[in-house]
Motif scaffolding. Structure first.
Motif, PDB file in Angstrom:
ATOM      1  N   THR A 149     -19.189  40.083  -4.443  1.00 27.29           N
ATOM      2  CA  THR A 149     -20.265  39.948  -4.086  1.00 27.29           C
ATOM      3  C   THR A 149     -22.121  39.637  -4.542  1.00 27.29           C
ATOM      4  O   THR A 149     -22.163  39.021  -4.467  1.00 27.29           O
ATOM      5  N   HIS A 150     -22.100  40.392  -5.373  1.00 25.02           N
ATOM      6  CA  HIS A 150     -23.077  40.518  -6.307  1.00 25.02           C
ATOM      7  C   HIS A 150     -23.414  38.818  -7.219  1.00 25.02           C
ATOM      8  O   HIS A 150     -23.908  37.497  -6.718  1.00 25.02           O
ATOM      9  N   VAL A 151     -22.271  38.942  -7.783  1.00 24.66           N
ATOM     10  CA  VAL A 151     -21.534  37.786  -8.293  1.00 24.66           C
ATOM     11  C   VAL A 151     -21.696  36.247  -7.269  1.00 24.66           C
ATOM     12  O   VAL A 151     -22.039  35.187  -7.654  1.00 24.66           O
ATOM     13  N   TRP A 152     -21.091  36.477  -6.275  1.00 29.49           N
ATOM     14  CA  TRP A 152     -20.823  35.226  -5.150  1.00 29.49           C
ATOM     15  C   TRP A 152     -22.247  35.123  -4.534  1.00 29.49           C
ATOM     16  O   TRP A 152     -22.258  33.767  -4.639  1.00 29.49           O
ATOM     17  N   VAL A 153     -23.338  36.170  -3.993  1.00 30.41           N
ATOM     18  CA  VAL A 153     -24.983  35.780  -3.931  1.00 30.41           C
ATOM     19  C   VAL A 153     -25.222  35.337  -5.204  1.00 30.41           C
ATOM     20  O   VAL A 153     -25.681  33.415  -5.347  1.00 30.41           O
ATOM     21  N   LEU A 154     -25.016  35.097  -6.833  1.00 28.71           N
ATOM     22  CA  LEU A 154     -25.515  34.392  -7.986  1.00 28.71           C
ATOM     23  C   LEU A 154     -25.039  32.998  -7.941  1.00 28.71           C
ATOM     24  O   LEU A 154     -26.146  32.209  -7.994  1.00 28.71           O
ATOM     25  N   ILE A 155     -23.677  32.880  -8.082  1.00 27.33           N
ATOM     26  CA  ILE A 155     -23.620  31.740  -8.066  1.00 27.33           C
ATOM     27  C   ILE A 155     -23.827  30.736  -7.046  1.00 27.33           C
ATOM     28  O   ILE A 155     -24.407  29.145  -6.721  1.00 27.33           O
ATOM     29  N   SER A 156     -24.337  31.180  -5.617  1.00 22.95           N
ATOM     30  CA  SER A 156     -24.364  30.358  -4.200  1.00 22.95           C
ATOM     31  C   SER A 156     -26.115  29.854  -4.193  1.00 22.95           C
ATOM     32  O   SER A 156     -25.911  29.127  -3.655  1.00 22.95           O
ATOM     33  N   ASN A 157     -26.668  30.493  -4.856  1.00 23.16           N
ATOM     34  CA  ASN A 157     -28.143  31.098  -4.555  1.00 23.16           C
ATOM     35  C   ASN A 157     -28.142  29.613  -5.508  1.00 23.16           C
ATOM     36  O   ASN A 157     -28.745  28.355  -4.778  1.00 23.16           O
ATOM     37  N   ILE A 158     -27.810  29.274  -6.975  1.00 20.44           N
ATOM     38  CA  ILE A 158     -27.306  28.485  -7.689  1.00 20.44           C
ATOM     39  C   ILE A 158     -27.190  27.190  -7.300  1.00 20.44           C
ATOM     40  O   ILE A 158     -28.018  26.016  -7.348  1.00 20.44           O
ATOM     41  N   SER A 159     -25.208  27.923  -7.344  1.00 19.23           N
ATOM     42  CA  SER A 159     -25.338  26.028  -6.193  1.00 19.23           C
ATOM     43  C   SER A 159     -26.086  25.352  -5.805  1.00 19.23           C
ATOM     44  O   SER A 159     -26.473  24.206  -5.306  1.00 19.23           O
ATOM     45  N   ILE A 160     -26.689  26.510  -4.218  1.00 23.11           N
ATOM     46  CA  ILE A 160     -27.516  25.423  -3.244  1.00 23.11           C
ATOM     47  C   ILE A 160     -28.488  24.632  -3.580  1.00 23.11           C
ATOM     48  O   ILE A 160     -28.879  23.906  -2.929  1.00 23.11           O
ATOM     49  N   LYS A 161     -29.313  26.337  -4.289  1.00 24.29           N
ATOM     50  CA  LYS A 161     -30.838  25.188  -4.352  1.00 24.29           C
ATOM     51  C   LYS A 161     -30.324  23.727  -5.744  1.00 24.29           C
ATOM     52  O   LYS A 161     -31.050  23.420  -4.731  1.00 24.29           O
ATOM     53  N   THR A 162     -29.304  23.490  -6.011  1.00 24.23           N
ATOM     54  CA  THR A 162     -29.189  22.472  -7.358  1.00 24.23           C
ATOM     55  C   THR A 162     -28.808  21.644  -6.327  1.00 24.23           C
ATOM     56  O   THR A 162     -29.532  20.495  -6.200  1.00 24.23           O
ATOM     57  N   LEU A 163     -27.801  21.659  -5.251  1.00 19.17           N
ATOM     58  CA  LEU A 163     -27.605  20.356  -4.169  1.00 19.17           C
ATOM     59  C   LEU A 163     -28.533  20.222  -3.315  1.00 19.17           C
ATOM     60  O   LEU A 163     -28.730  18.576  -2.999  1.00 19.17           O
ATOM     61  N   LEU A 164     -29.033  21.326  -2.620  1.00 16.71           N
ATOM     62  CA  LEU A 164     -30.278  20.984  -1.620  1.00 16.71           C
ATOM     63  C   LEU A 164     -31.707  20.899  -2.257  1.00 16.71           C
ATOM     64  O   LEU A 164     -32.865  20.307  -1.594  1.00 16.71           O
ATOM     65  N   LYS A 165     -32.009  20.670  -3.577  1.00 13.28           N
ATOM     66  CA  LYS A 165     -32.593  20.257  -4.662  1.00 13.28           C
ATOM     67  C   LYS A 165     -33.482  18.799  -4.344  1.00 13.28           C
ATOM     68  O   LYS A 165     -34.776  18.528  -3.850  1.00 13.28           O
ATOM     69  N   PRO A 166     -32.592  18.016  -3.604  1.00 15.43           N
ATOM     70  CA  PRO A 166     -33.617  16.218  -4.166  1.00 15.43           C
ATOM     71  C   PRO A 166     -33.630  16.054  -2.390  1.00 15.43           C
ATOM     72  O   PRO A 166     -34.387  15.293  -2.135  1.00 15.43           O
ATOM     73  N   LEU A 167     -32.865  17.400  -1.459  1.00 14.56           N
ATOM     74  CA  LEU A 167     -33.734  16.839   0.537  1.00 14.56           C
ATOM     75  C   LEU A 167     -34.624  18.109   0.694  1.00 14.56           C
ATOM     76  O   LEU A 167     -35.831  17.300   1.310  1.00 14.56           O
ATOM     77  N   THR A 168     -35.008  18.697  -0.536  1.00 14.10           N
ATOM     78  CA  THR A 168     -36.421  19.401   0.172  1.00 14.10           C
ATOM     79  C   THR A 168     -37.777  19.204  -0.934  1.00 14.10           C
ATOM     80  O   THR A 168     -38.630  19.440  -0.883  1.00 14.10           O
ATOM     81  N   SER A 169     -37.386  18.117  -2.089  1.00 15.80           N
ATOM     82  CA  SER A 169     -38.427  17.712  -2.543  1.00 15.80           C
ATOM     83  C   SER A 169     -38.893  16.236  -1.997  1.00 15.80           C
ATOM     84  O   SER A 169     -38.638  16.052  -1.065  1.00 15.80           O
TER      85      SER A 169
END
Length: 169
Positions: A149-169
């Motif tokens: 779970t720890h690693v999954w949350v870390l991977i998910s957080n980094i991936s989603i923030k990277t993917l959504l960065k162009p949308l939220t900027s």
């Protein structure tokens, strides 16, 4: 190559991470509901428009005194409107930051409690041996080649923030 062991948990943490990444975008409309112009501001704005329309009808050469008097009233009302608007904007900033902090705290608490609660539950099992990373990826779960779970949350957080960065900027 990949076997999902606990799909509901996987989706749950992806949703939490997505909400975390989209939080600033979610806060804007919520804060906007609290910072609409007051009735007093609307009344002042309507009076300014009425005085400007009245002023347009006048001839500046023929009725200079009346024209100047209207201009002074308009300037006074515009200054009052500006003061009201600035106080509303500062309240808007305070509300926006308060709502954002409150939502971040709630989301962080939910995330931390969930990670602690499901700490030993593996989310995904990888087929094959990832020897140097096996212990890190599965900790504290005991299942070999699993992602905890720890690693999954870390991977998910980094991936989603990277993917959504162009949308939220």
């Amino acid at each position: 190559m990949l076997e999902v062991i606990n799909g509901y948990l996987m989706v749950y943490f992806v949703v939490l991470c997505t909400l975390n990444a989209l939080l600033p975008s979610i806060v804007k409309p919520v804060a906007a509901c609290f910072s609409r112009p007051s009735n007093q501001e609307r009344t002042i704005w309507e009076e300014i428009l009425k005085l400007k329309a009245e002023q347009k009808i006048m001839s500046i050469k023929d009725e200079f005194a009346a024209y100047s008097k209207l201009q002074r009233k308009i300037n006074k009302l515009e200054a009052e409107l500006k003061d009201n608007s600035q106080s509303r904007m500062s309240k808007n900033i305070a509300i926006k930051s308060s709502v954002q902090i409150a939502l971040q705290v709630v989301l962080a608490l939910v995330m931390v409690v969930s990670v602690i609660w499901f700490r030993r539950v593996p989310i995904v099992a990888l087929k094959g041996n990832l020897f140097p990373l096996t212990t890190i990826l599965r900790y504290p779960s005991e299942m070999p080649n699993a992602i905890s779970t720890h690693v999954w949350v870390l991977i998910s957080n980094i991936s989603i923030k990277t993917l959504l960065k162009p949308l939220t900027s």
